[in-house]
Write a protein that holds these residues in place. Sequence first.
Motif, mmCIF file in Angstrom:
data_model
loop_
_atom_site.group_PDB
_atom_site.id
_atom_site.type_symbol
_atom_site.label_atom_id
_atom_site.label_comp_id
_atom_site.label_asym_id
_atom_site.label_seq_id
_atom_site.Cartn_x
_atom_site.Cartn_y
_atom_site.Cartn_z
ATOM 1 N N SER A 15 -36.721 49.916 66.245
ATOM 2 C CA SER A 15 -36.058 48.917 65.631
ATOM 3 C C SER A 15 -35.312 47.920 66.391
ATOM 4 C CB SER A 15 -35.196 49.165 64.241
ATOM 5 O OG SER A 15 -34.381 48.331 64.010
ATOM 6 N N GLN A 19 -35.821 43.949 67.494
ATOM 7 C CA GLN A 19 -34.955 42.952 67.387
ATOM 8 C C GLN A 19 -34.831 42.093 68.720
ATOM 9 O OE1 GLN A 19 -31.245 45.036 65.833
ATOM 10 N NE2 GLN A 19 -32.412 45.990 64.472
ATOM 11 N N THR A 28 -40.778 37.024 64.056
ATOM 12 C CA THR A 28 -40.251 36.522 62.946
ATOM 13 C C THR A 28 -39.869 37.441 61.715
ATOM 14 O OG1 THR A 28 -42.365 35.532 62.210
ATOM 15 C CG2 THR A 28 -40.817 33.947 63.646
ATOM 16 N N SER A 29 -40.675 38.431 61.679
ATOM 17 C CA SER A 29 -40.572 39.230 60.574
ATOM 18 C C SER A 29 -39.406 40.475 60.659
ATOM 19 C CB SER A 29 -41.543 40.490 60.567
ATOM 20 O OG SER A 29 -42.837 39.726 60.365
ATOM 21 N N ARG A 30 -38.719 40.855 59.624
ATOM 22 C CA ARG A 30 -37.631 41.697 59.684
ATOM 23 C C ARG A 30 -37.658 42.823 60.813
ATOM 24 N NH1 ARG A 30 -36.794 44.187 54.098
ATOM 25 N NH2 ARG A 30 -35.708 45.620 55.442
ATOM 26 N N SER A 31 -36.828 43.263 61.362
ATOM 27 C CA SER A 31 -36.732 44.400 62.329
ATOM 28 C C SER A 31 -35.743 45.485 62.256
ATOM 29 C CB SER A 31 -36.298 43.532 63.509
ATOM 30 O OG SER A 31 -37.425 42.604 63.995
ATOM 31 N N ASP A 32 -35.070 45.408 60.957
ATOM 32 C CA ASP A 32 -34.275 46.582 60.347
ATOM 33 C C ASP A 32 -34.802 47.813 60.423
ATOM 34 O OD1 ASP A 32 -34.258 46.756 57.530
ATOM 35 O OD2 ASP A 32 -34.780 44.765 58.160
ATOM 36 N N PHE A 35 -36.892 48.440 57.052
ATOM 37 C CA PHE A 35 -38.315 47.707 57.299
ATOM 38 C C PHE A 35 -39.129 48.482 58.156
ATOM 39 C CE2 PHE A 35 -41.312 44.974 59.432
ATOM 40 C CZ PHE A 35 -41.591 44.316 58.274
#
Length: 154
Positions: A15, A19, A28-32, A35
């Motif tokens: 993650s 980020q 551009t996608s979520r990185s948390d 996810f």
Amino acid sequence: MKIRDATTEDVAEMSAFLQQLAALGKRTSRSDPAFVLSNYIHDPNKVQCAVAEDDDGTILGFQSLKFATEANIYGVEPGWGIIGTHIRPDAARRGVGRALFAATREAAQRSGLTKIDASIAATNPEGLAYYEAMGFRSYRTSDGTICKCLDLTS
């Protein structure tokens, strides 16, 4: 460099560098962490998620391969594979992607996949060049994305 299956213990590190990629405008996608866990480690359609680890245990990158299902977000033909490659920014150009793909290709063949899709942003020249070098060829475009296919039967 060692290639191995990703585990839940890798989530925070994966993650963190996703980020970093987002901060550089390369993602551009979520990185948390949630996810990463749900879409890479525990994805029910996962074929494999492999990490490349340096000698000191640092994760240099990872590659995800999953089965395309009906109505997947990429518009990929059901039954194909969907690949995603993510390399830590300071590990670029060190052969990480090539090493990961050798393991991913074996997993794809073991799982019976005949085609793999890589959907890459048209604004990502490094990603486009990487997949070309791995043998993927462009077969369609969609909303700023260039989709490349690797035919494992040829």
